[in-house]
Structures are given as structure tokens and as C-alpha cells.
Design a protein around this motif. Structure first.
Motif, short mmCIF file in Angstrom:
data_model
loop_
_atom_site.label_atom_id
_atom_site.label_comp_id
_atom_site.label_asym_id
_atom_site.label_seq_id
_atom_site.Cartn_x
_atom_site.Cartn_y
_atom_site.Cartn_z
N ILE A 145 0.85 -1.19 0.00
CA ILE A 145 0.00 0.00 0.00
C ILE A 145 0.88 1.24 0.00
CG2 ILE A 145 -1.73 1.32 1.27
CD1 ILE A 145 -2.81 -1.28 2.35
N ILE A 146 0.75 2.03 -1.06
CA ILE A 146 1.46 3.30 -1.13
C ILE A 146 0.45 4.43 -1.08
CG2 ILE A 146 3.28 2.24 -2.53
CD1 ILE A 146 2.17 3.87 -4.92
N MET A 147 0.91 5.59 -0.67
CA MET A 147 0.04 6.76 -0.61
C MET A 147 0.69 7.93 -1.33
SD MET A 147 -1.35 6.63 3.34
CE MET A 147 0.05 5.75 4.07
N VAL A 148 -0.15 8.81 -1.83
CA VAL A 148 0.29 10.09 -2.37
C VAL A 148 -0.55 11.16 -1.68
CG1 VAL A 148 0.50 11.57 -4.41
CG2 VAL A 148 0.94 9.11 -4.60
N GLU A 149 0.11 12.21 -1.21
CA GLU A 149 -0.62 13.27 -0.52
C GLU A 149 -0.34 14.61 -1.17
OE1 GLU A 149 0.60 13.57 3.55
OE2 GLU A 149 2.65 14.23 3.06
N THR A 150 -1.23 15.58 -0.90
CA THR A 150 -1.09 16.91 -1.46
C THR A 150 -1.51 17.95 -0.44
OG1 THR A 150 -1.75 18.37 -3.28
CG2 THR A 150 -3.41 16.87 -2.45
N ASN A 151 -0.91 19.13 -0.55
CA ASN A 151 -1.38 20.27 0.23
C ASN A 151 -2.15 21.24 -0.65
OD1 ASN A 151 0.61 21.44 -1.32
ND2 ASN A 151 1.92 22.06 0.39
N ASN A 210 5.09 18.04 -9.04
CA ASN A 210 3.99 17.13 -9.38
C ASN A 210 4.33 16.24 -10.57
OD1 ASN A 210 2.25 18.26 -7.34
ND2 ASN A 210 2.06 20.05 -8.66
N GLN A 211 5.07 16.80 -11.53
CA GLN A 211 5.50 15.97 -12.66
C GLN A 211 6.48 14.91 -12.18
OE1 GLN A 211 4.08 16.42 -15.73
NE2 GLN A 211 5.04 14.47 -16.25
N TRP A 212 7.31 15.27 -11.23
CA TRP A 212 8.25 14.30 -10.65
C TRP A 212 7.48 13.13 -10.04
CZ3 TRP A 212 9.15 12.31 -5.73
CH2 TRP A 212 10.37 11.64 -5.55
N THR A 213 6.43 13.42 -9.31
CA THR A 213 5.63 12.36 -8.68
C THR A 213 5.03 11.43 -9.73
OG1 THR A 213 5.07 13.80 -6.81
CG2 THR A 213 3.69 11.87 -7.15
N SER A 214 4.37 12.00 -10.74
CA SER A 214 3.72 11.16 -11.75
C SER A 214 4.74 10.43 -12.62
CB SER A 214 2.77 11.99 -12.62
OG SER A 214 3.48 12.92 -13.40
N ASN A 215 5.89 11.05 -12.87
CA ASN A 215 6.93 10.36 -13.65
C ASN A 215 7.41 9.12 -12.92
OD1 ASN A 215 6.86 12.18 -15.75
ND2 ASN A 215 8.71 13.28 -15.15
N GLY A 266 5.46 1.60 -13.61
CA GLY A 266 4.38 0.90 -14.30
C GLY A 266 3.03 1.10 -13.66
N ILE A 267 2.86 2.20 -12.94
CA ILE A 267 1.61 2.49 -12.24
C ILE A 267 0.85 3.55 -13.03
CG2 ILE A 267 0.60 3.34 -10.09
CD1 ILE A 267 3.21 2.37 -8.70
N ARG A 268 -0.44 3.35 -13.19
CA ARG A 268 -1.28 4.22 -14.00
C ARG A 268 -1.29 5.66 -13.47
NH1 ARG A 268 -3.12 2.69 -19.05
NH2 ARG A 268 -5.28 3.27 -19.41
N THR A 269 -1.05 6.61 -14.36
CA THR A 269 -1.08 8.02 -13.99
C THR A 269 -1.26 8.86 -15.24
OG1 THR A 269 0.10 9.73 -12.72
CG2 THR A 269 1.44 8.31 -14.15
N MET A 284 -3.46 13.62 -8.34
CA MET A 284 -4.38 13.02 -7.37
C MET A 284 -5.59 12.37 -8.04
SD MET A 284 -2.70 13.54 -4.66
CE MET A 284 -3.86 13.00 -3.41
N LYS A 285 -5.98 12.84 -9.21
CA LYS A 285 -7.17 12.29 -9.85
C LYS A 285 -7.01 10.81 -10.22
CE LYS A 285 -7.17 15.06 -13.40
NZ LYS A 285 -7.55 15.73 -14.67
N TRP A 286 -5.76 10.33 -10.29
CA TRP A 286 -5.53 8.94 -10.67
C TRP A 286 -5.50 8.00 -9.47
CZ3 TRP A 286 -5.71 7.38 -15.61
CH2 TRP A 286 -5.64 8.38 -16.59
N LEU A 287 -5.56 8.55 -8.28
CA LEU A 287 -5.57 7.71 -7.09
C LEU A 287 -6.99 7.56 -6.58
CD1 LEU A 287 -2.58 9.25 -6.99
CD2 LEU A 287 -2.44 7.82 -4.97
N PRO A 288 -7.39 6.36 -6.20
CA PRO A 288 -8.79 6.14 -5.80
C PRO A 288 -9.14 6.83 -4.50
CG PRO A 288 -7.46 4.19 -5.33
CD PRO A 288 -6.58 5.14 -6.10
N VAL A 289 -10.36 7.31 -4.44
CA VAL A 289 -10.91 7.85 -3.19
C VAL A 289 -12.03 6.92 -2.76
CG1 VAL A 289 -12.05 9.80 -2.08
CG2 VAL A 289 -10.38 10.21 -3.89
N HIS A 290 -11.86 6.25 -1.63
CA HIS A 290 -12.87 5.34 -1.12
C HIS A 290 -13.74 6.06 -0.10
CE1 HIS A 290 -10.76 2.14 -3.15
NE2 HIS A 290 -9.64 2.46 -2.51
#
Length: 250
Positions: free
Chosen positions: A64-70, A212-217, A223-226, A237-243
Motif C-alpha cells: 500500500i502506497i500513498m500520495v498526498e497533497t497540500n 507534481n511531474q516528478w511524482t507522476s513520472n 508501471g503504475i497508472r497516472t 491526485m485524480k488517478w488515485l482512488p478515493v474510497h
């Protein structure tokens, strides 16, 4: 006696210089607004173009990995140590006690050195620094923070990746650090936030390599969808699921 200032102003008006300056300023403002609108449109469109793998089969060894934003900046939030990686081996600061307990996760993000180390808030950013960061950029730095069981919400989202994808993500992040010399201890600095550590990065921060480009790159390299082009945090953030459970809903 003729007032020289008034006479100069009268001559300028008669020569239509001031109206011309006014029109030039108006066109310049229109150009700036147009360029900003074009950038926002391109950023939205570019972030909608997918890259990386879309995993459809069940993951047998999930991490389980996470990505966060301010709201402006994005960064990874990763397990401090698991079967694939112990980040304390790469970032010595991650081994430090937090005061309230032992860290469980590390946050890893890339950015402009001056912005990350000397500017506590976006509101503290000067116009000259903002223009420099947005155009020519500057030296990059990797900031490492420590967390204890960080909760999930709209600003911190999680996803499951395979062990192989996680190893690839680790490799992509570590490739941005200068190689160690004879001393296996990697140097780091403290600055704006005393709980954070700052490590020299190989890439420069610039228009093509934003935080942000660094994160998605790095997601794509694993091989993770972004998205293809994500200069803004929302594009990542739009590519990470919100449950629903992440939002405190039942």
C-alpha cells in the motif's frame, strides 16, 4: 509662467503617447491571461492522457502506497520498512525518533531547493522567486518527512501496487540521489521545518520537472497508472482512488 510638468503632460496627451501605452498594457494583460488560460487547459488535457499499466489481475503481494497533497505540492507516503525496502538505509533521518513514537511511514517529495528549504508558506513567496521557479527553475532537493500511521482522506490517498512495482518505484526515487562515496552515511540538511530532512537531488527543478511531474513520472516508471503531463497537484491526485471509508463515510 508655464508649469513644465503640466506642459509635458499636455504634450504627451496631444501626441497620443499615453493612449498608446494604455493599449499596450491592455494587450499585455490579455496576453498574460490568455497564456495562463492556455496553460490550465493544457494541464487539464495532459493529465487526462493515461500512461503506465492498468492492473486488472489480483495482486498477490500488495504494497500500500500513498500520495498526498497540500493543494499545490504532491509527495509519496511510503512504508518505512517492508520486505522490499527499508528507507532508513537510504535516508538516515528516517531512523530518528519523532518524540511521540517510532515512525511507520516516510513522505518523500521533490522540489525547488529554495522554495522547499527557505519558504515556509506559499504566501511568503516573492514575485521574483515565483518567476524564477516558474521559468528557469533551480537546483532540486528531496524532502523526507516521518509519519506515524498517517490517516487517509481526500488529500492523502492510497492504492495497492505489486511488490515488483514497488521495487521499481524505489529504484526510480533512489536514482535521483547522488551516489554515495566511501562513507555510507548520506548527508542531509535541516531548514524550514525542523522535523524534515533535505537531501541533494540530481535533477534540477524546472518547467518540465515540477514537483507534481516528478511524482507522476516516478509512478509511470514503476508501471503504475497516472497522467502524461501533471504540472498541477490535481492532475496527479485524480488517478488515485478515493474510497468512501477514506472520507469518513459509511
Amino acid at each position: 509662467m508655464v508649469d513644465p510638468v503640466a506642459e509635458t503632460a499636455r504634450r504627451l496627451m496631444d501626441s497620443k503617447v499615453l493612449p498608446r501605452i494604455g493599449r499596450a498594457l491592455k494587450y499585455a494583460l490579455i496576453a498574460v491571461v490568455g497564456a495562463l488560460a492556455l496553460f490550465l487547459l493544457a494541464a487539464w488535457f495532459g493529465s487526462m492522457i493515461p500512461r503506465g499499466a492498468l492492473t486488472e489481475e489480483p495482486i498477490t503481494d500488495p504494497v500500500i502506497i500513498m500520495v498526498e497533497t497540500n493543494g499545490v505540492h504532491t509527495q509519496f507516503v511510503l512504508p518505512l520498512a517492508n520486505a522490499q525496502k527499508d528507507w532508513r538505509e537510504t535516508f538516515p533521518s528516517a531512523n530518528e525518533w519523532l518524540g511521540t513514537g517510532e515512525p511507520t511511514h516516510v513522505a518523500i517529495g521533490f522540489g525547488d531547493r529554495q522554495a522547499m528549504m527557505e519558504i515556509p508558506q506559499i504566501s511568503d513567496l516573492s514575485v521574483s522567486s515565483a518567476l524564477r521557479i516558474a521559468t528557469i527553475g533551480g537546483p532540486g532537493v528531496i524532502r523526507v518527512s516521518r509519519y506515524i500511521n498517517p490517516p487517509l482522506d481526500k488529500e492523502r490517498r492510497a492504492m495497492r501496487v505489486s511488490g515488483e512495482q514497488y521495487k521499481a518505484l524505489v529504484g526510480a526515487i533512489e536514482a535521483d540521489l547522488p551516489p554515495l562515496g566511501a562513507d555510507p552515511f548520506r548527508d542531509y540538511e535541516r531548514d524550514t521545518f525542523s522535523q524534515d530532512a533535505y537531501y541533494t537531488a540530481i535533477p534540477r527543478y524546472n518547467f518540465e520537472q515540477t514537483c507534481n511531474q516528478w511524482t507522476s513520472n516516478r509512478l509511470a516508471m514503476a508501471g503504475i497508472r497516472t497522467g502524461l503531463w501533471t504540472p498541477m497537484s490535481g492532475g496527479v491526485m485524480k488517478w488515485l482512488p478515493v474510497h468512501r471509508t477514506e472520507l469518513g463515510e459509511r
